[in-house]
Design an enzyme around this catalytic site. Structure first.
Site, PDB file in Angstrom:
ATOM      1  CB  CYS A   1      -0.983   3.872   8.094  1.00 27.89           C
ATOM      2  SG  CYS A   1      -2.107   4.434   6.791  1.00 27.89           S
TER       3      CYS A   1
ATOM      4  CB  CYS B   1      -0.832   0.005   1.128  1.00 31.87           C
ATOM      5  SG  CYS B   1      -1.984   1.556   1.309  1.00 31.87           S
TER       6      CYS B   1
ATOM      7  CB  CYS C   1     -18.177  -4.706   6.230  1.00 31.01           C
ATOM      8  SG  CYS C   1     -17.464  -3.157   6.414  1.00 31.01           S
TER       9      CYS C   1
ATOM     10  NE  ARG D   1     -19.211  -3.766  13.328  1.00 27.64           N
ATOM     11  CZ  ARG D   1     -20.326  -4.596  13.117  1.00 27.64           C
ATOM     12  NH1 ARG D   1     -20.000  -5.722  13.378  1.00 27.64           N
ATOM     13  NH2 ARG D   1     -21.268  -4.075  12.738  1.00 27.64           N
TER      14      ARG D   1
ATOM     15  CB  CYS E   1      -0.862  -0.205   8.234  1.00 25.44           C
ATOM     16  SG  CYS E   1      -1.374  -1.422   7.252  1.00 25.44           S
TER      17      CYS E   1
ATOM     18  CB  CYS F   1     -18.130   0.452   9.459  1.00 23.74           C
ATOM     19  SG  CYS F   1     -16.869  -0.686  10.803  1.00 23.74           S
TER      20      CYS F   1
ATOM     21  CB  CYS G   1     -15.284  -7.193   7.158  1.00 29.87           C
ATOM     22  SG  CYS G   1     -16.425  -7.048   8.707  1.00 29.87           S
TER      23      CYS G   1
HETATM   24  N1  SAM Z   1      -6.578   0.569   3.216  1.00 35.76           N
HETATM   25  C1  SAM Z   1      -7.721   0.700   3.949  1.00 35.76           C
HETATM   26  C2  SAM Z   1      -7.832   1.733   4.802  1.00 35.76           C
HETATM   27  O1  SAM Z   1      -6.676   2.158   5.425  1.00 35.76           O
HETATM   28  O2  SAM Z   1      -8.741   2.318   5.248  1.00 35.76           O
HETATM   29  C3  SAM Z   1      -8.390  -0.443   4.475  1.00 35.76           C
HETATM   30  C4  SAM Z   1      -7.616  -1.377   5.501  1.00 35.76           C
HETATM   31  S1  SAM Z   1      -6.950  -0.869   6.792  1.00 35.76           S
HETATM   32  C5  SAM Z   1      -5.726  -1.882   7.012  1.00 35.76           C
HETATM   33  C6  SAM Z   1      -8.146  -0.883   7.913  1.00 35.76           C
HETATM   34  C7  SAM Z   1      -7.729  -0.403   9.357  1.00 35.76           C
HETATM   35  O3  SAM Z   1      -7.030  -1.246   9.845  1.00 35.76           O
HETATM   36  C8  SAM Z   1      -6.963   0.733   9.642  1.00 35.76           C
HETATM   37  O4  SAM Z   1      -7.796   2.116   9.261  1.00 35.76           O
HETATM   38  C9  SAM Z   1      -6.689   0.738  10.869  1.00 35.76           C
HETATM   39  O5  SAM Z   1      -7.581   1.379  11.843  1.00 35.76           O
HETATM   40  C10 SAM Z   1      -6.700  -0.961  10.979  1.00 35.76           C
HETATM   41  N2  SAM Z   1      -5.309  -1.340  11.459  1.00 35.76           N
HETATM   42  C11 SAM Z   1      -4.404  -1.455  10.536  1.00 35.76           C
HETATM   43  N3  SAM Z   1      -3.231  -2.060  11.134  1.00 35.76           N
HETATM   44  C12 SAM Z   1      -3.388  -2.163  12.537  1.00 35.76           C
HETATM   45  C13 SAM Z   1      -2.554  -2.435  13.579  1.00 35.76           C
HETATM   46  N4  SAM Z   1      -1.394  -2.982  13.587  1.00 35.76           N
HETATM   47  N5  SAM Z   1      -3.310  -2.204  14.905  1.00 35.76           N
HETATM   48  C14 SAM Z   1      -4.636  -2.112  15.077  1.00 35.76           C
HETATM   49  N6  SAM Z   1      -5.380  -1.731  13.894  1.00 35.76           N
HETATM   50  C15 SAM Z   1      -4.977  -1.843  12.578  1.00 35.76           C
HETATM   51 FE1  SF4 Z   2      -2.681   1.187   3.485  1.00 33.52          FE
HETATM   52 FE2  SF4 Z   2      -2.356  -0.102   5.734  1.00 33.52          FE
HETATM   53 FE3  SF4 Z   2      -2.712   2.425   5.809  1.00 33.52          FE
HETATM   54 FE4  SF4 Z   2      -4.920   1.087   5.031  1.00 33.52          FE
HETATM   55  S1  SF4 Z   2      -4.060   1.224   7.059  1.00 33.52           S
HETATM   56  S2  SF4 Z   2      -4.082   2.864   3.933  1.00 33.52           S
HETATM   57  S3  SF4 Z   2      -3.912  -0.616   4.298  1.00 33.52           S
HETATM   58  S4  SF4 Z   2      -1.051   1.583   4.857  1.00 33.52           S
END
Ligand code: SAM
Ligand code: SF4
Ligand code: DTB
Length: 331
Positions: A67, A63, A141, A277, A70, A201, A109
């Protein structure tokens, strides 16, 4: 002391004008007082069931967003070892959905490591996945990143029940976690989802180094959305090695499970009609801490061996947890 008439159970009017100070006061109440308050709201507004939702990463890794929490960000791929994969085939996804339904889940989801949705064959496949999940009689979802209005409408036409797009943290703390997009981008996507008639959500993550005031500010932003989100995931950071926040927080004390209980309780009080949730981070909680979260107003959790890329709780233990609490999974 907060005013005890706030969102009193008999009051069917929900509030959209919470101040950060009021919410912070709730977060800091003596624990049992907070639980009494949340429990009263929960009993007045919510059914008794708990929704089991299964999660599948339909497109993993690579991606472009940065973040800090992530494992799927390309910015940390060398350190996390999460490889970029292509979008799963529709049939393979529907097979997973069928298995989730047989195991007892009623919501499916699907997550994609995309910054935003792009029109084309891949998005068309995701719409087919949504149609297929709905044909199984499950709620569908998706969480696909940023979305334009016409794309939200296309998902609505495919039968999508909910779109997940987390605000993650307070507007003030956001820049410490993500630099490749801003808070207003997230809010714009949520408003496209709402305008298309899809349920919203959206929630956040605790344990990223934020203050209690940041948590209050996140809850204020969520609870001042009009209408309230139908679904509010509360995540605790899963500290993944190789991610900036995973590495930073590993050296510090992990979030106190009671802070998660408090977050759930205040989400319940401020958004009485939402499904709250209990999301990522559950696998490090004791059975007792999970029960406290359910008591505080959580009425859904992720069910299945995996979240997106990290392990989730054992399904037998989860069914036993519900039995112990005397709760039923929603059909
Ligand atoms: N890329 C899309 C986005 O960011 O909206 C969808 C997938 S993203 C992995 C969905 C959510 O997963 C993120 O917004 C975050 O809140 C949660 N998430 C991702 N990595 C995480 C982690 N290590 N611990 C807790 N929540 C996490
Ligand atoms: Fe990409 Fe992970 Fe951020 Fe979602 S949370 S936008 S998958 S880097
Ligand atoms: C949400 O709030 N949490 C889920 C779901 N919505 C998409 C994702 C959690 C991801 C945890 C880290 C992983 O497994 O990669």
């Amino acid at each position: 002391m907060p005013d005890c008439t706030m969102n009193k159970p008999q009051n069917s009017q929900t509030r959209h004008d919470w101040s950060v100070e009021e919410i912070q006061t709730l977060l800091e109440l003596p624990l049992f007082e907070l639980l009494d308050h949340a429990r009263a709201v929960h009993r007045a507004y919510q059914p008794k069931d708990v929704q089991l939702a299964s999660l599948l990463s339909i497109k993993t890794g690579g991606c472009p967003e940065d973040c800090g929490y992530c494992p799927q960000s390309a910015h940390h791929a060398k350190q996390t070892g999460v490889a970029k994969e292509s979008l799963m085939q529709v049939d393979a996804v529907l097979q997973k959905a069928r298995a989730a339904k047989e195991a007892g889940a009623s919501r499916f989801c699907m997550g994609a490591a995309w910054r935003e949705v792009k029109d084309g064959a891949e998005f068309d496949s995701v719409c087919k996945m949504v149609e297929g999940v709905r044909e199984l009689g499950m709620e569908a979802c998706v969480t696909l990143g940023m979305l334009k209005q016409h794309q939200a409408e296309k998902l609505k036409n495919a039968g999508l029940s909910a779109y997940n797009h987390n605000l993650d943290t307070s507007p003030e703390f956001y820049g410490n976690v993500i630099t490749t997009r801003d808070y207003d981008d997230r809010l714009a996507t949520l408003s496209h989802v709402r305008d298309a008639g899809i349920t919203v959500c959206t929630g956040g993550i605790i344990g990223m180094g934020e203050t209690t005031k940041d948590r209050a500010s996140l809850l204020q932003t969520l609870s001042n959305l009009t209408p309230h989100p139908e679904s509010v995931p509360i995540n605790a950071l899963v500290a993944v090695k190789g991610t900036p926040l995973g590495d930073k927080m590993e050296k510090q004390k992990p979030v106190d499970p009671i802070d998660l209980v408090r977050m759930v309780a205040v989400a319940r009080i401020t958004m009485p009609n939402a499904r709250v949730r209990l999301s990522a981070g559950r696998s490090t909680l004791s059975r007792e801490a999970q029960l406290l979260c359910l008591l505080a107003g959580a009425n859904s959790f992720f069910y299945g061996e995996k979240l997106l890329t990290t392990p989730n709780n054992d399904t037998i233990a989860d069914l036993d947890l519900l039995k112990c609490a005397g709760l039923q999974a929603s059909a």
